[in-house]
Design a protein around this motif. Structure first.
Motif, short mmCIF file in Angstrom:
data_model
loop_
_atom_site.label_atom_id
_atom_site.label_comp_id
_atom_site.label_asym_id
_atom_site.label_seq_id
_atom_site.Cartn_x
_atom_site.Cartn_y
_atom_site.Cartn_z
N ALA A 6 0.82 -1.22 0.00
CA ALA A 6 0.00 0.00 0.00
C ALA A 6 0.85 1.27 0.00
O ALA A 6 0.34 2.35 -0.29
CB ALA A 6 -0.92 0.00 1.21
N ASN A 7 2.15 1.14 0.34
CA ASN A 7 3.02 2.31 0.45
C ASN A 7 4.37 2.01 -0.20
O ASN A 7 4.94 0.94 0.00
CB ASN A 7 3.27 2.68 1.92
CG ASN A 7 2.00 2.95 2.68
OD1 ASN A 7 1.48 4.04 2.69
ND2 ASN A 7 1.47 1.90 3.33
N ASP A 8 4.87 2.96 -0.97
CA ASP A 8 6.17 2.79 -1.60
C ASP A 8 7.26 3.27 -0.65
O ASP A 8 7.81 4.36 -0.78
CB ASP A 8 6.24 3.57 -2.92
CG ASP A 8 5.22 3.08 -3.93
OD1 ASP A 8 4.73 1.94 -3.78
OD2 ASP A 8 4.90 3.84 -4.87
N HIS A 9 7.58 2.44 0.35
CA HIS A 9 8.59 2.82 1.33
C HIS A 9 9.95 3.01 0.66
O HIS A 9 10.42 2.14 -0.06
CB HIS A 9 8.68 1.76 2.43
CG HIS A 9 7.41 1.61 3.20
ND1 HIS A 9 6.76 0.40 3.37
CD2 HIS A 9 6.65 2.54 3.84
CE1 HIS A 9 5.66 0.58 4.08
NE2 HIS A 9 5.57 1.86 4.37
N ASP A 10 10.57 4.16 0.91
CA ASP A 10 11.86 4.49 0.31
C ASP A 10 11.79 4.42 -1.21
O ASP A 10 12.78 4.08 -1.88
CB ASP A 10 12.97 3.56 0.83
CG ASP A 10 13.16 3.67 2.33
OD1 ASP A 10 12.96 4.78 2.86
OD2 ASP A 10 13.50 2.66 2.96
N ALA A 11 10.64 4.72 -1.75
CA ALA A 11 10.40 4.73 -3.20
C ALA A 11 10.53 3.34 -3.82
O ALA A 11 10.76 3.20 -5.03
CB ALA A 11 11.33 5.71 -3.91
N ILE A 12 10.41 2.29 -2.99
CA ILE A 12 10.46 0.91 -3.49
C ILE A 12 9.04 0.40 -3.67
O ILE A 12 8.26 0.34 -2.71
CB ILE A 12 11.22 0.00 -2.51
CG1 ILE A 12 12.63 0.53 -2.25
CG2 ILE A 12 11.27 -1.42 -3.04
CD1 ILE A 12 13.50 0.56 -3.47
N VAL A 13 8.69 0.02 -4.89
CA VAL A 13 7.36 -0.52 -5.17
C VAL A 13 7.37 -2.01 -4.87
O VAL A 13 8.19 -2.76 -5.41
CB VAL A 13 6.97 -0.27 -6.64
CG1 VAL A 13 5.62 -0.92 -6.94
CG2 VAL A 13 6.92 1.22 -6.92
N GLN A 14 6.46 -2.45 -4.01
CA GLN A 14 6.36 -3.86 -3.64
C GLN A 14 5.10 -4.44 -4.25
O GLN A 14 3.99 -4.07 -3.86
CB GLN A 14 6.34 -4.03 -2.12
CG GLN A 14 6.17 -5.44 -1.63
CD GLN A 14 7.38 -6.33 -1.90
OE1 GLN A 14 8.38 -5.86 -2.41
NE2 GLN A 14 7.30 -7.58 -1.53
N LEU A 15 5.27 -5.34 -5.21
CA LEU A 15 4.14 -5.96 -5.88
C LEU A 15 3.72 -7.22 -5.15
O LEU A 15 4.55 -7.96 -4.62
CB LEU A 15 4.51 -6.29 -7.32
CG LEU A 15 4.97 -5.12 -8.19
CD1 LEU A 15 5.36 -5.62 -9.59
CD2 LEU A 15 3.90 -4.05 -8.28
N GLU A 16 2.41 -7.48 -5.16
CA GLU A 16 1.90 -8.66 -4.46
C GLU A 16 2.33 -9.95 -5.16
O GLU A 16 2.73 -10.93 -4.52
CB GLU A 16 0.38 -8.61 -4.36
CG GLU A 16 -0.21 -9.78 -3.59
CD GLU A 16 -1.72 -9.66 -3.43
OE1 GLU A 16 -2.30 -10.54 -2.76
OE2 GLU A 16 -2.31 -8.69 -3.96
N ASN A 17 2.24 -9.96 -6.50
CA ASN A 17 2.59 -11.16 -7.26
C ASN A 17 3.48 -10.77 -8.45
O ASN A 17 3.03 -10.77 -9.60
CB ASN A 17 1.32 -11.86 -7.76
CG ASN A 17 0.48 -12.40 -6.63
OD1 ASN A 17 0.92 -13.26 -5.87
ND2 ASN A 17 -0.75 -11.90 -6.51
N PRO A 18 4.73 -10.45 -8.19
CA PRO A 18 5.62 -10.05 -9.29
C PRO A 18 5.91 -11.22 -10.23
O PRO A 18 5.95 -12.38 -9.81
CB PRO A 18 6.90 -9.61 -8.57
CG PRO A 18 6.88 -10.35 -7.27
CD PRO A 18 5.43 -10.44 -6.89
#
Length: 239
Positions: free
Chosen positions: A11-23
């Motif tokens: 839900a949040n791009d911590h440190d501008a890192i996008v975390q995808l649920e199912n990359p």
């Protein structure tokens, strides 16, 4: 807490890192390529520092310590960056180099705590570490003496705005097993790193490993109590 952490990252791009649920496999590969490029960049900059020290004529009178405050999950276990006690997060590099002070071409597998760097640096500088410091100097190992490392290493994470699912997460690890407890949850993690190096099988509720769990829980309690006694200012003159 770790499931909540994943939701927090997505839900949040911590440190501008996008975390995808199912990359996808391609996205994971690209993520790792970018990370390796960052590692290469740092390696090149370390070389630049050594070159500058040599140009100033002080390289032979310098000790270089290379380490990191944490690792990077790179989507291992579905997580981003740090905030967990999995090996990709808590296992960091440790390289110490110093001509005439550090025996070259040595590699150690013993357990080391990051705080052990402090008394090591003090002793390398000819200073005596203060008595209240519970960290252990690595100087014997660096000088080629017999050294076995710690029986246990510990890690704590608390009062974090990102790891919001627990007030305190604590890890204890010995040469084979790792335990992770959450102060406000009955569930935890217990891994046999010899049989399960990727930490995929949680043995927390396994009766066969109940004694190992109790032993590591006692290790945390003993460490926390002894640490408080050694570092507390009120106990300084009452030993």
């Amino acid at each position: 807490p770790l499931k909540e952490l994943r939701t927090h990252h997505q839900a949040n791009d911590h440190d501008a890192i996008v975390q995808l649920e199912n990359p996808t496999a391609e996205q994971l590969d690209r993520q790792r390529r970018h990370y390796f490029a960052n590692v290469s960049l740092i390696d090149e900059q370390v070389g630049g520092i050594l070159d500058a020290l040599e140009e100033r004529g002080v390289l032979d009178n310098t000790v270089v310590v290379f380490t990191s405050d944490h690792g990077d999950a790179l989507n291992d276990h579905g997580h981003s960056q740090k905030w967990t006690m999995y090996e990709p997060s808590v296992h960091v590099p440790g390289i110490i180099w110093g001509p005439g002070r550090v025996e070259p071409d040595q590699r150690f597998d013993g357990l080391v705590s990051l705080m052990d760097i402090a008394p090591t640096v003090l002793e390398l500088a000819g200073l005596t570490p203060p008595e209240w410091m519970e960290a252990r100097s690595l100087l014997p190992a660096l000088q080629g003496q017999e050294w076995e490392g710690r029986q246990y290493v510990f890690s704590e994470h608390a009062r974090d705005a990102i790891l919001t699912g627990t007030a305190l997460m604590t890890m204890a690890r010995d040469a084979r097993y790792k335990l992770v407890e959450f102060i406000d949850h009955e569930d935890g993690q217990l891994f046999d790193l010899a049989e399960d190096p990727y930490e995929e099988t949680n043995l927390w509720f396994c009766e066969e490993h109940a004694e190992t769990r109790r032993r590591l829980e006692r290790a945390i309690s003993t460490w926390r109590a002894s640490s408080s006694m050694q570092t507390a200012t009120w106990a300084k003159d009452k030993r």
